[in-house]
Write an enzyme that holds these catalytic residues in place. Structure first.
Site, PDB file in Angstrom:
ATOM      1  N   ARG A 108      -0.107   1.291   7.491  1.00  0.00           N
ATOM      2  CA  ARG A 108       0.908   0.724   6.612  1.00  0.00           C
ATOM      3  C   ARG A 108       2.225   1.465   6.861  1.00  0.00           C
ATOM      4  O   ARG A 108       2.222   2.629   7.298  1.00  0.00           O
ATOM      5  CB  ARG A 108       0.505   0.893   5.136  1.00  0.00           C
ATOM      6  CG  ARG A 108      -0.846   0.303   4.770  1.00  0.00           C
ATOM      7  CD  ARG A 108      -1.198   0.649   3.327  1.00  0.00           C
ATOM      8  NE  ARG A 108      -2.475   0.085   2.909  1.00  0.00           N
ATOM      9  CZ  ARG A 108      -3.643   0.722   2.948  1.00  0.00           C
ATOM     10  NH1 ARG A 108      -3.692   1.968   3.408  1.00  0.00           N
ATOM     11  NH2 ARG A 108      -4.747   0.142   2.545  1.00  0.00           N
TER      12      ARG A 108
ATOM     13  N   LYS B 243      -3.510   5.039   0.463  1.00  0.00           N
ATOM     14  CA  LYS B 243      -3.362   4.704  -0.948  1.00  0.00           C
ATOM     15  C   LYS B 243      -4.257   5.596  -1.800  1.00  0.00           C
ATOM     16  O   LYS B 243      -5.364   5.945  -1.408  1.00  0.00           O
ATOM     17  CB  LYS B 243      -3.731   3.236  -1.183  1.00  0.00           C
ATOM     18  CG  LYS B 243      -2.684   2.246  -0.677  1.00  0.00           C
ATOM     19  CD  LYS B 243      -3.052   0.833  -1.088  1.00  0.00           C
ATOM     20  CE  LYS B 243      -1.952  -0.155  -0.698  1.00  0.00           C
ATOM     21  NZ  LYS B 243      -2.300  -1.542  -1.105  1.00  0.00           N
TER      22      LYS B 243
ATOM     23  N   HIS C  92       3.338  -5.306   8.693  1.00  0.00           N
ATOM     24  CA  HIS C  92       2.029  -5.738   8.221  1.00  0.00           C
ATOM     25  C   HIS C  92       1.425  -6.760   9.174  1.00  0.00           C
ATOM     26  O   HIS C  92       0.204  -6.880   9.286  1.00  0.00           O
ATOM     27  CB  HIS C  92       2.137  -6.306   6.810  1.00  0.00           C
ATOM     28  CG  HIS C  92       0.999  -5.886   5.918  1.00  0.00           C
ATOM     29  ND1 HIS C  92       0.797  -4.586   5.516  1.00  0.00           N
ATOM     30  CD2 HIS C  92      -0.030  -6.600   5.389  1.00  0.00           C
ATOM     31  CE1 HIS C  92      -0.284  -4.505   4.760  1.00  0.00           C
ATOM     32  NE2 HIS C  92      -0.810  -5.715   4.678  1.00  0.00           N
TER      33      HIS C  92
ATOM     34  N   ARG D  32      -0.368  -4.882  11.702  1.00  0.00           N
ATOM     35  CA  ARG D  32      -1.636  -4.419  11.100  1.00  0.00           C
ATOM     36  C   ARG D  32      -2.674  -5.546  11.138  1.00  0.00           C
ATOM     37  O   ARG D  32      -3.840  -5.314  11.486  1.00  0.00           O
ATOM     38  CB  ARG D  32      -1.345  -3.975   9.669  1.00  0.00           C
ATOM     39  CG  ARG D  32      -2.540  -3.454   8.871  1.00  0.00           C
ATOM     40  CD  ARG D  32      -2.012  -2.889   7.559  1.00  0.00           C
ATOM     41  NE  ARG D  32      -3.022  -2.718   6.539  1.00  0.00           N
ATOM     42  CZ  ARG D  32      -3.770  -1.624   6.386  1.00  0.00           C
ATOM     43  NH1 ARG D  32      -3.626  -0.618   7.237  1.00  0.00           N
ATOM     44  NH2 ARG D  32      -4.645  -1.527   5.409  1.00  0.00           N
TER      45      ARG D  32
ATOM     46  N   HIS E 187      -9.148   0.506   3.853  1.00  0.00           N
ATOM     47  CA  HIS E 187      -9.481  -0.383   2.739  1.00  0.00           C
ATOM     48  C   HIS E 187     -10.573   0.251   1.883  1.00  0.00           C
ATOM     49  O   HIS E 187     -11.568   0.756   2.410  1.00  0.00           O
ATOM     50  CB  HIS E 187      -9.984  -1.733   3.255  1.00  0.00           C
ATOM     51  CG  HIS E 187      -8.909  -2.615   3.798  1.00  0.00           C
ATOM     52  ND1 HIS E 187      -9.146  -3.638   4.691  1.00  0.00           N
ATOM     53  CD2 HIS E 187      -7.567  -2.619   3.567  1.00  0.00           C
ATOM     54  CE1 HIS E 187      -8.017  -4.235   4.982  1.00  0.00           C
ATOM     55  NE2 HIS E 187      -7.045  -3.645   4.317  1.00  0.00           N
TER      56      HIS E 187
ATOM     57  N   TYR F 133     -10.267 -10.771   7.857  1.00  0.00           N
ATOM     58  CA  TYR F 133     -10.041 -10.818   9.300  1.00  0.00           C
ATOM     59  C   TYR F 133     -11.197 -11.475  10.036  1.00  0.00           C
ATOM     60  O   TYR F 133     -11.014 -11.994  11.135  1.00  0.00           O
ATOM     61  CB  TYR F 133      -9.779  -9.409   9.833  1.00  0.00           C
ATOM     62  CG  TYR F 133      -8.562  -8.802   9.197  1.00  0.00           C
ATOM     63  CD1 TYR F 133      -7.295  -9.312   9.473  1.00  0.00           C
ATOM     64  CD2 TYR F 133      -8.664  -7.770   8.278  1.00  0.00           C
ATOM     65  CE1 TYR F 133      -6.168  -8.787   8.869  1.00  0.00           C
ATOM     66  CE2 TYR F 133      -7.543  -7.236   7.671  1.00  0.00           C
ATOM     67  CZ  TYR F 133      -6.302  -7.756   7.968  1.00  0.00           C
ATOM     68  OH  TYR F 133      -5.181  -7.237   7.358  1.00  0.00           O
TER      69      TYR F 133
END
Length: 297
Positions: A149, A173, A243, A246, A269, A278
């Site tokens: 990111r 995150k 993104h 990504r 994730h 995906y």
């Protein structure tokens, strides 16, 4: 709004200190709560009916379903926290449901388009021969190679990159650290940038891998402009943001046979369900190839 101010200040501190959310996410959550405050002036008297009325107003006003989903998550998190901390007597959002939304597949550029992007960025470096061009090529190569990111990219320190082992350590995150492998082209581009980095760095420069043109920390908006400019140079239809790189990295990995759990780990994730989008992208590409090539499709 005055009844909300002190509560929002407390919640902001909770989001930053306890949950470790990014500045962008904190701003978005506080904006959502202020929007609710305009609809329901007293946070202690908010009811489920009032929350449903607030959501209904968004839907009739054409607010995107993704935004409504985020606001529902925000409100449920806020009132759950306020109830636990004793700021409200009851949680009116406990039974609040977000409207279902259709799955929108991300736009993914082809491998050949990625090659064109990298060639265009390398050509700019050859023409310009300046440290900023070297930095920009390293940014694009690293984003596609690692699937980072932008918030993770700008936070990388110089000590977080191991070019011999071809890995980079990032803070994701929620303050979760992970180590991500990078490819040979990305490692070469980063190495070339590091050789030019002293031309930009000053005594006040932070110990970050990427710097702004004047030696300060790299602004995420600048990184986005770099990617948009590099991908636009590859021709019509290729322009995407960070993104998008990504998305491309994840899809191309799965197309190449990588397992879902490994891709989940590389992307950072929390749930494999987030990564599964995906597999839908890859399946759709397979179906399209079948429709175009099979004589009895």
């Amino acid at each position: 709004m005055s009844a909300w101010e002190g509560l929002l200040a407390e919640y902001e501190e909770h989001l930053r200190a306890d949950r470790g959310l990014s500045e962008h996410t904190v701003r978005a959550y506080l904006g959502d709560l202020r929007d609710l405050a305009a609809h329901a002036p007293d946070p202690r008297r908010v009811t489920l009916a009032a929350l449903r009325s607030w959501l209904a107003g968004m839907a009739s006003g054409g607010v995107a379903s993704a935004t409504v989903q985020r606001r529902v998550a925000c409100i449920r998190g806020f009132f759950g926290w306020a109830r636990r901390e004793g700021f409200v007597d009851a949680d009116p959002a406990a039974r609040l449901q977000a409207p279902k939304r259709g799955r929108r597949l991300p736009k993914v550029i082809t491998r050949s388009a990625v090659d064109e992007v990298m060639e265009a960025a390398a050509a700019r470096l050859a023409d310009a021969d300046d440290p900023v061009a070297a930095r920009d090529l390293a940014i694009v190569e690293l984003l596609y190679s690692s699937g980072l990111r932008v918030s993770e990219l700008v936070g990388i320190g110089t000590a977080d990159v191991d070019l011999d082992g071809r890995v980079v350590r990032v803070m994701g995150k929620g303050g979760k650290e992970r180590v991500v492998p990078i490819g040979v082209p990305a490692a070469r581009a980063v190495d070339a940038w590091l050789a030019r980095r002293p031309e930009i760095a000053t005594e006040k420069s932070p110990d970050r891998l990427f710097l702004g043109a004047r030696g300060g920390p790299l602004d995420p908006r600048v990184a986005r402009r770099v990617v948009h400019g590099a991908t636009a140079a590859a021709g019509p239809g290729a322009e995407i943001g960070p993104h998008g790189l990504r998305h491309a990295m994840a899809t191309h990995l799965l197309d190449g046979g990588a397992d879902l759990r490994s891709v989940q780990e590389m992307l950072g994730h929390a749930s494999v369900g987030t990564t599964q989008v995906y597999t839908h992208v890859s399946s759709e590409r397979l179906r399209e190839a079948f429709r175009q090539a099979h004589p009895r499709a």
